[in-house]
Design an enzyme around this catalytic site. Sequence first.
Site, PDB file in Angstrom:
ATOM      1  N   LYS A 117      37.050  60.585  13.492  1.00 14.25           N
ATOM      2  CA  LYS A 117      36.494  61.919  13.271  1.00 14.25           C
ATOM      3  C   LYS A 117      35.097  61.884  12.656  1.00 14.25           C
ATOM      4  O   LYS A 117      34.809  61.110  11.764  1.00 14.25           O
ATOM      5  CB  LYS A 117      37.420  62.716  12.354  1.00 14.25           C
ATOM      6  CG  LYS A 117      38.489  63.459  13.125  1.00 14.25           C
ATOM      7  CD  LYS A 117      39.623  63.864  12.232  1.00 14.25           C
ATOM      8  CE  LYS A 117      39.179  64.793  11.147  1.00 14.25           C
ATOM      9  NZ  LYS A 117      39.143  66.199  11.532  1.00 14.25           N
ATOM     10  N   ARG A 520      37.087  65.804  26.513  1.00 13.46           N
ATOM     11  CA  ARG A 520      38.171  66.606  25.944  1.00 13.46           C
ATOM     12  C   ARG A 520      37.624  67.753  25.100  1.00 13.46           C
ATOM     13  O   ARG A 520      36.806  67.544  24.218  1.00 13.46           O
ATOM     14  CB  ARG A 520      39.078  65.736  25.060  1.00 13.46           C
ATOM     15  CG  ARG A 520      40.072  64.939  25.848  1.00 13.46           C
ATOM     16  CD  ARG A 520      41.115  65.824  26.513  1.00 13.46           C
ATOM     17  NE  ARG A 520      42.135  66.274  25.578  1.00 13.46           N
ATOM     18  CZ  ARG A 520      43.244  65.587  25.323  1.00 13.46           C
ATOM     19  NH1 ARG A 520      43.492  64.451  25.926  1.00 13.46           N
ATOM     20  NH2 ARG A 520      44.109  66.063  24.453  1.00 13.46           N
ATOM     21  N   CYS A 521      38.103  68.960  25.410  1.00 11.94           N
ATOM     22  CA  CYS A 521      37.679  70.127  24.648  1.00 11.94           C
ATOM     23  C   CYS A 521      38.906  70.822  24.075  1.00 11.94           C
ATOM     24  O   CYS A 521      39.989  70.724  24.626  1.00 11.94           O
ATOM     25  CB  CYS A 521      36.963  71.112  25.561  1.00 11.94           C
ATOM     26  SG  CYS A 521      35.514  70.414  26.340  1.00 11.94           S
ATOM     27  N   TRP A 566      43.585  73.662  12.723  1.00 13.70           N
ATOM     28  CA  TRP A 566      43.215  73.662  14.149  1.00 13.70           C
ATOM     29  C   TRP A 566      42.775  75.040  14.640  1.00 13.70           C
ATOM     30  O   TRP A 566      42.769  75.308  15.839  1.00 13.70           O
ATOM     31  CB  TRP A 566      44.361  73.095  14.998  1.00 13.70           C
ATOM     32  CG  TRP A 566      44.436  71.593  14.875  1.00 13.70           C
ATOM     33  CD1 TRP A 566      43.494  70.771  14.333  1.00 13.70           C
ATOM     34  CD2 TRP A 566      45.504  70.729  15.286  1.00 13.70           C
ATOM     35  NE1 TRP A 566      43.906  69.451  14.392  1.00 13.70           N
ATOM     36  CE2 TRP A 566      45.134  69.393  14.970  1.00 13.70           C
ATOM     37  CE3 TRP A 566      46.747  70.947  15.905  1.00 13.70           C
ATOM     38  CZ2 TRP A 566      45.942  68.296  15.251  1.00 13.70           C
ATOM     39  CZ3 TRP A 566      47.557  69.846  16.182  1.00 13.70           C
ATOM     40  CH2 TRP A 566      47.158  68.527  15.858  1.00 13.70           C
ATOM     41  N   ASP A 604      56.192  70.740  11.824  1.00 11.58           N
ATOM     42  CA  ASP A 604      55.160  69.729  12.074  1.00 11.58           C
ATOM     43  C   ASP A 604      53.930  69.976  11.223  1.00 11.58           C
ATOM     44  O   ASP A 604      53.388  71.078  11.210  1.00 11.58           O
ATOM     45  CB  ASP A 604      54.739  69.769  13.552  1.00 11.58           C
ATOM     46  CG  ASP A 604      55.846  69.270  14.472  1.00 11.58           C
ATOM     47  OD1 ASP A 604      56.610  68.389  14.046  1.00 11.58           O
ATOM     48  OD2 ASP A 604      55.934  69.768  15.612  1.00 11.58           O
ATOM     49  N   HIS A 646      56.753  66.212  10.557  1.00 14.04           N
ATOM     50  CA  HIS A 646      56.195  65.137  11.377  1.00 14.04           C
ATOM     51  C   HIS A 646      54.693  65.079  11.170  1.00 14.04           C
ATOM     52  O   HIS A 646      54.034  66.104  11.078  1.00 14.04           O
ATOM     53  CB  HIS A 646      56.520  65.382  12.855  1.00 14.04           C
ATOM     54  CG  HIS A 646      55.655  64.569  13.764  1.00 14.04           C
ATOM     55  ND1 HIS A 646      55.787  63.213  13.884  1.00 14.04           N
ATOM     56  CD2 HIS A 646      54.622  64.920  14.563  1.00 14.04           C
ATOM     57  CE1 HIS A 646      54.861  62.770  14.720  1.00 14.04           C
ATOM     58  NE2 HIS A 646      54.147  63.788  15.148  1.00 14.04           N
ATOM     59  N   HIS A 699      51.248  57.247  23.211  1.00 13.77           N
ATOM     60  CA  HIS A 699      49.898  57.372  23.782  1.00 13.77           C
ATOM     61  C   HIS A 699      49.658  56.348  24.875  1.00 13.77           C
ATOM     62  O   HIS A 699      48.641  56.377  25.537  1.00 13.77           O
ATOM     63  CB  HIS A 699      48.847  57.217  22.678  1.00 13.77           C
ATOM     64  CG  HIS A 699      49.018  58.225  21.577  1.00 13.77           C
ATOM     65  ND1 HIS A 699      49.670  57.929  20.408  1.00 13.77           N
ATOM     66  CD2 HIS A 699      48.679  59.523  21.503  1.00 13.77           C
ATOM     67  CE1 HIS A 699      49.701  59.017  19.642  1.00 13.77           C
ATOM     68  NE2 HIS A 699      49.114  59.999  20.286  1.00 13.77           N
TER      69      HIS A 699
HETATM   70  N1  GLN Z   1      56.508  68.827  18.013  1.00 12.08           N
HETATM   71  C1  GLN Z   1      55.265  68.498  18.639  1.00 12.08           C
HETATM   72  C2  GLN Z   1      55.536  67.761  19.931  1.00 12.08           C
HETATM   73  O1  GLN Z   1      56.510  67.067  19.995  1.00 12.08           O
HETATM   74  C3  GLN Z   1      54.422  67.630  17.748  1.00 12.08           C
HETATM   75  C4  GLN Z   1      53.096  67.320  18.359  1.00 12.08           C
HETATM   76  C5  GLN Z   1      52.154  66.608  17.461  1.00 12.08           C
HETATM   77  O2  GLN Z   1      52.563  66.058  16.471  1.00 12.08           O
HETATM   78  N2  GLN Z   1      50.904  66.567  17.796  1.00 12.08           N
HETATM   79  O3  GLN Z   1      54.766  67.830  20.877  1.00 12.08           O
HETATM   80 ZN    ZN Z   2      52.482  63.806  16.340  1.00 16.92          ZN
END
Ligand code: GLN
Ligand code: ZN
EC number: 2.1.1.14
Length: 759
Positions: A117, A520-521, A566, A604, A646, A699
């Site tokens: 970042k 990416r936008c 965000w 999350d 998370h 990823h």
């Molecule tokens: N619950 C969201 C997902 O599973 C979490 C996404 C994230 O952490 N960026 O897509």
């Molecule tokens: Zn995540």
Amino acid sequence: MVTTHNLGFPRIGAKRELKFAQESYWKGKSSLEELTGLGAQLRQRHWENQAGLDQVPVGDFSFYDQVLDTSFTLGNIPERVRGFDGDQLDNYFRVARGRSAHDASCNCGVQAGEMTKWFDTNYHYIVPEFSAATEFSLDASRLLEQLAQARALGVKAKPVIIGPVTYLWLGKAKDDSDKLALLPRLLPVYAALLEQLVAQGVEWVQIDEPALVTELDAVWQQAFVTAYDALKNTRVKLLLATYFGQLQSNLALACKLPVHGLHIDAINARAEVEQVVAQLPADKVLSLGVINGRNIWKTDLNAVLEWLTPIHQVLQARLWIAPSCSLLHVPVDLDSEQKLDHEIKSWLAFALQKLDELKVLARALNEGRASVQAELAQNQTATQSRRASPRVNNPAVKAAIAKIDAALGRRHSAYPQRATKQSALLNLPTFPTTTIGSFPQTAEIRQARSQFKSGELDEAGYKTVMQKEIVRSVREQEALGLDVLVHGEAERNDMVEYFGEQLDGYTFSQFGWVQSYGSRCVKPPILFGDISRPKAMTVEWIKYAQAQTARPMKGMLTGPVTILNWSFVRDDQPRSVSCYQLALAIREEVLDLEKAGVRVIQIDEAALREGLPLRKSQWNEYLQWAVESFRITANGVQDETQIHTHMCYSEFNDIIASIADMDADVITIETSRSDMELLDAFDNFNYPNEIGPGVYDIHSPNIPSQEHIVQLMRKAAERIPAGRLWVNPDCGLKTRAWEEVIPALTNMVAAAKTLRAGV
Ligand code: GLN
Ligand code: ZN
């Protein structure tokens, strides 16, 4: 006369033209000439957009990233792409993304440069790579080409470059050598670059040194002295630009460096302006960033003029004005928006509108306010309407915020008591398995969503498609043998937008895109007013999913801090207040889910870490309200309800105490790529609750083997008692295909069984 200028313009194009051209070139569907041609067109258009300013940035355009551009200009190109065929731009894309257009056939794929970042923004740059052996050599061709184009078009060009100290500060020494030892090698290259610009007849160069707004030790401060001493004999005038924050202990240093002008962020560092005016030597220009380059609100021009006029009287022609930072961080043109509510639209300004504001300010200062009376009156009307609007101010929300107390964020019992009750109720095996929430967003899901948006599919039809997807993901999870299931998030376009759309106080643009990295936008939702939740947002979907299975179904929510971080947020109240409002709204959703019989609820906080201020001295204050917001959201539930959270990152060590303070029963985190390195944090800190260190790197298209997962979990079990470990992927699976997800999760569940058997 006050001088107007701009620090940088969004390069992606009002309709994301650059994105589409990049992606088409990478796929081999268009030629290099088409891509570079489009680049030239965009630059021309953007300079036309900036006409009327006294100085226009040149060199801010980039085919991927301005830091990577700088690396190429300085000849700091990773070994691994040297000697490949193709245009220089192909090598540039190899560093940016691991491969260029032709690499499928020539096998030139390489490891992509690390991305991180850009200060505290949501823009990501490619990290310069250094070692003790790094040498630099000048290649000014990109900048000179853009300059020549600008000149030919009659643009009042001010080349923009990243300064030498910030360039080193942004990079990483792969061999842990001292980056600053490279400064003596770097400075002659900068001097040569400036000479090339002199030869082109350039008068001013903007040299960006945003590292000056971070905490610098004496050695880094000295590097600034050394660097600018070495450049002081150049024949161009240097405008040293800082932005994103206050100078604090670097203020005196910034004022005395031997340059011709200093730009400071007069939004974030407003309080320092007086001091800078007093300290700056009388022969220097002071550029004030008076228009916020980071948000989408109209400036209160009358208020700025009140404040700026006396400063102008002191500085006279030495005063320049500009946006606070490059406009890279805002969308291009508000006029493209056709669907925004008229009143809300009247409160907003995107890049083009911000430049208009700048021109109004300049005219008012140069020719008197009467010369822009109509513009100032209009601006005042908009500012007042926003301040007084009942759509912004909701007394019930304000009253609820005033009533917040510590009890709201506290569970009834401590974790050990809760854990006993939860395990009696949920009856899970050791090493329980779960996923992070989303399952693949298939072509059918995307098609149904776009048909629903365009009206081709009615609400009932849309719901049927989504329910079918939920049933499918529940069946797959049962077949896989997962312990705690999710509904799959088929109905969600984006984890923030989905909630924003259902909350009062939010609105959305059609074209408000901002570059995140490369092509990416993101299109951040706009939080404009007090936040409230008119009705339940997720309960029907989760209830439907729970009805399909006897296994526990997780309710799935996005937390307040992530929603805030965000979004484009309000500038008329502290971020903390907006965050508490979001917390109260999501708390209601949590309680409604609990009432509906949902026993496990995940909230999350993917972006909690991203909100950390640039200076460590300010971390505590942020963490205090961020953690409290999460606690308010989550902790109103009964002991029996299990709260999960998370997070999407692995640099954890420095904030682990705050994360523990959130008091979630279970936390799932990203770790698989770092080989459980994250767990080092647990050596010094005894994390008290349950934790699921991600064991499947979502990823990557690679399928993790059962053995690999077992091995990672055993590593984790060395640090955390096995009885408190969960087995789960790194993050949501929405970007993957079912063909990848099924074998990966099959291995994950098998690994959990091996672990339980203890073999
Ligand atoms: N619950 C969201 C997902 O599973 C979490 C996404 C994230 O952490 N960026 O897509
Ligand atoms: Zn995540």
